[in-house]
Scaffold this motif. Structure first.
Motif, PDB file in Angstrom:
ATOM      1  N   ASN A  98       0.824  -1.206   0.000  1.00  0.00           N
ATOM      2  CA  ASN A  98       0.000   0.000   0.000  1.00  0.00           C
ATOM      3  C   ASN A  98       0.864   1.265   0.000  1.00  0.00           C
ATOM      4  OD1 ASN A  98      -2.197  -1.975   1.505  1.00  0.00           O
ATOM      5  ND2 ASN A  98      -3.161  -0.335   0.337  1.00  0.00           N
ATOM      6  N   LEU A 101       2.281   1.767  -3.417  1.00  0.00           N
ATOM      7  CA  LEU A 101       1.210   2.279  -4.277  1.00  0.00           C
ATOM      8  C   LEU A 101       0.959   3.762  -4.005  1.00  0.00           C
ATOM      9  CD1 LEU A 101      -1.053   1.733  -6.340  1.00  0.00           C
ATOM     10  CD2 LEU A 101      -2.502   1.016  -4.421  1.00  0.00           C
ATOM     11  N   MET A 105       1.576   6.725  -6.709  1.00  0.00           N
ATOM     12  CA  MET A 105       0.424   7.530  -7.106  1.00  0.00           C
ATOM     13  C   MET A 105       0.646   8.993  -6.778  1.00  0.00           C
ATOM     14  SD  MET A 105      -1.697   5.690  -8.648  1.00  0.00           S
ATOM     15  CE  MET A 105      -2.933   6.967  -8.663  1.00  0.00           C
ATOM     16  N   LEU A 142     -14.693   0.569 -10.548  1.00  0.00           N
ATOM     17  CA  LEU A 142     -13.396  -0.096 -10.448  1.00  0.00           C
ATOM     18  C   LEU A 142     -13.470  -1.551 -10.888  1.00  0.00           C
ATOM     19  CD1 LEU A 142     -12.117   1.401  -7.085  1.00  0.00           C
ATOM     20  CD2 LEU A 142     -11.379   1.969  -9.391  1.00  0.00           C
ATOM     21  N   VAL A 187      -0.482  -3.010 -11.595  1.00  0.00           N
ATOM     22  CA  VAL A 187      -1.590  -2.534 -10.763  1.00  0.00           C
ATOM     23  C   VAL A 187      -1.465  -1.027 -10.531  1.00  0.00           C
ATOM     24  CG1 VAL A 187      -2.619  -2.666  -8.461  1.00  0.00           C
ATOM     25  CG2 VAL A 187      -1.967  -4.761  -9.654  1.00  0.00           C
ATOM     26  N   THR A 191      -4.173   1.788 -11.714  1.00  0.00           N
ATOM     27  CA  THR A 191      -4.717   2.708 -10.714  1.00  0.00           C
ATOM     28  C   THR A 191      -4.464   4.154 -11.112  1.00  0.00           C
ATOM     29  OG1 THR A 191      -4.277   1.047  -9.000  1.00  0.00           O
ATOM     30  CG2 THR A 191      -4.732   3.292  -8.264  1.00  0.00           C
ATOM     31  N   ASN A 194      -6.816   5.186 -13.787  1.00  0.00           N
ATOM     32  CA  ASN A 194      -8.175   5.345 -13.275  1.00  0.00           C
ATOM     33  C   ASN A 194      -8.371   6.631 -12.483  1.00  0.00           C
ATOM     34  OD1 ASN A 194     -10.039   4.612 -10.625  1.00  0.00           O
ATOM     35  ND2 ASN A 194     -10.941   3.947 -12.564  1.00  0.00           N
ATOM     36  N   SER A 195      -7.340   7.112 -11.806  1.00  0.00           N
ATOM     37  CA  SER A 195      -7.520   8.218 -10.858  1.00  0.00           C
ATOM     38  C   SER A 195      -6.879   9.528 -11.261  1.00  0.00           C
ATOM     39  CB  SER A 195      -6.980   7.805  -9.484  1.00  0.00           C
ATOM     40  OG  SER A 195      -5.605   7.498  -9.557  1.00  0.00           O
ATOM     41  N   THR A 248      -5.353  11.018  -1.850  1.00  0.00           N
ATOM     42  CA  THR A 248      -4.579   9.917  -2.435  1.00  0.00           C
ATOM     43  C   THR A 248      -4.186   8.909  -1.369  1.00  0.00           C
ATOM     44  OG1 THR A 248      -3.714  11.376  -4.168  1.00  0.00           O
ATOM     45  CG2 THR A 248      -2.508   9.333  -3.749  1.00  0.00           C
ATOM     46  N   THR A 252      -5.544   5.095  -1.606  1.00  0.00           N
ATOM     47  CA  THR A 252      -4.644   3.962  -1.816  1.00  0.00           C
ATOM     48  C   THR A 252      -4.730   2.941  -0.685  1.00  0.00           C
ATOM     49  OG1 THR A 252      -2.850   5.288  -0.860  1.00  0.00           O
ATOM     50  CG2 THR A 252      -2.998   5.190  -3.249  1.00  0.00           C
ATOM     51  N   THR A 255      -7.763   0.690  -1.193  1.00  0.00           N
ATOM     52  CA  THR A 255      -7.781  -0.086  -2.431  1.00  0.00           C
ATOM     53  C   THR A 255      -8.176  -1.538  -2.175  1.00  0.00           C
ATOM     54  OG1 THR A 255      -6.082   1.297  -3.432  1.00  0.00           O
ATOM     55  CG2 THR A 255      -6.372  -0.894  -4.343  1.00  0.00           C
ATOM     56  N   LEU A 258     -10.025  -2.981  -7.378  1.00  0.00           N
ATOM     57  CA  LEU A 258      -9.169  -3.128  -8.548  1.00  0.00           C
ATOM     58  C   LEU A 258      -8.180  -4.272  -8.379  1.00  0.00           C
ATOM     59  CD1 LEU A 258      -8.991  -1.640 -11.212  1.00  0.00           C
ATOM     60  CD2 LEU A 258      -7.205  -0.200 -10.241  1.00  0.00           C
TER      61      LEU A 258
END
Length: 329
Positions: A98, A101, A105, A142, A187, A191, A194-195, A248, A252, A255, A258
């Motif tokens: 996480n 990610l 992001m 998602l 992944v 993501t 998508n965001s 964010t 995240t 999540t 997804l």
């Protein structure tokens, strides 16, 4: 007044009754004036308690037992689930994914998202069309996003690998979601796709609120385009930076959808894409989504509460630090 006339007591009693009623009415109106607005808040407060506070308290009670999720066998074990959660290595492994990610992001949205927002702020031709297209992935569910990318990345029926081969880049073709080296980056890429619309909208809103006078004054003082952006425009985007960073972080660590659709509840391959959402789901319902002998609903709830406490603490710290930065800038 004649002798047969009744005594006129009403003229004496009426003011006395009026004096008794007026303070009560005045007190009532004063209370309504001060607290009447709370009546409008009450329905929302009741709804919040019913769907948020109540279930949270119930979850806390369940986490103090050894309930597996089946039957009505509840044995009080105190804080044992929380002690086990804090020493549970899979939780830290999932949390690390996480964090990776979140960092990826954050960098993507504060660079690519900001760059696209700056370009759109120049009001190019078909700006509304570009903005709609860029924001469209955000409004797609998602689950749908996961299925779409699963099909595109498939080594059998997907078109990404064939396109790479046609372009002479066949050495880049991989089993994207089953290769341990590319599963988590894939992944992250999905993501980000998508965001990124959220970052564009938030930064574009901030850019449109920057006074033109400040930029004109910077140009008069001899600043070039980059100096104007970095020293004048970007400090004005501090509220947008704060909001996007906190959102964010929360997004995240929430999540689940997804990752579940792309790589399954086990975070395949070999837990390389396992996040706290899939870990909690797997602990509560089993790896395949069916009941197994090793599930523990109470332990899963304890994991969720530990993650919730961690997210609350970090989000509060981020807000405090970034708000202080806003004031300084």
């Amino acid at each position: 007044m004649t002798q047969n006339s009744p005594p006129r007591t009403t003229s004496v009693l009426a003011p006395q009754l009026g004096r008794k009623e007026r303070p009560e009415r005045r007190a009532t109106s004063e209370i309504m004036r001060k607290y009447g607005h709370l009546l409008f808040v009450l329905p929302g407060l009741v709804f919040f308690v019913a769907v948020m506070v109540g279930p949270t308290l119930f979850a806390l009670v369940i986490s103090l037992t050894n309930w597996t999720g089946r039957g009505i066998s509840f044995e009080f074990i105190g804080l044992q689930n929380f002690q086990d959660a804090l020493s549970y290595w899979p939780l830290y492994r999932a949390a690390i994914n996480n964090v990776i990610l979140f960092v990826a992001m954050l960098i993507f949205q504060h660079t690519v998202g900001l760059f696209i927002a700056v370009q759109l702020n120049e009001k190019p031709r078909f700006m509304e069309f570009y903005r709609a297209v860029l924001f469209m992935p955000v409004i797609i569910s998602l689950v749908s996003t996961g299925f779409i990318w699963t099909l595109m990345l498939s080594s059998n029926i997907g078109f990404i690998n064939p396109v790479l081969r046609d372009l002479g880049l066949g050495f880049l073709a991989k089993n994207w979601l089953s290769d341990p080296a590319t599963a988590l980056p894939t992944v992250i890429a999905v993501t980000a796709w998508n965001s990124v619309g959220w970052a564009i909208v938030i930064y574009l809103s901030g850019l449109q609120n920057v006074p033109e006078e400040l930029k004109q004054a910077a140009h008069i003082d001899g600043a070039n385009g980059w100096q104007t952006f970095w020293r004048v425009v970007f400090p004005q985007l501090s509220p947008s930076f704060t909001a996007l960073t906190v959102l964010t972080f929360i997004g995240t660590f929430k999540t689940f959808d997804l990752v579940y659709v792309l790589t399954g509840p086990l975070g395949s391959p070999n837990y390389r894409t396992d996040v706290v959402g899939t870990l909690i789901y797997r602990t509560a319902f089993g790896g395949s989504g069916n009941y197994t002998d090793d599930i523990s609903m109470s332990f899963a709830i304890a994991l969720a509460l530990v993650v919730f406490a961690f997210m609350t603490l970090i989000a509060w710290a981020l807000i405090k630090i970034l708000r202080r930065r806003e004031i300084q800038s």
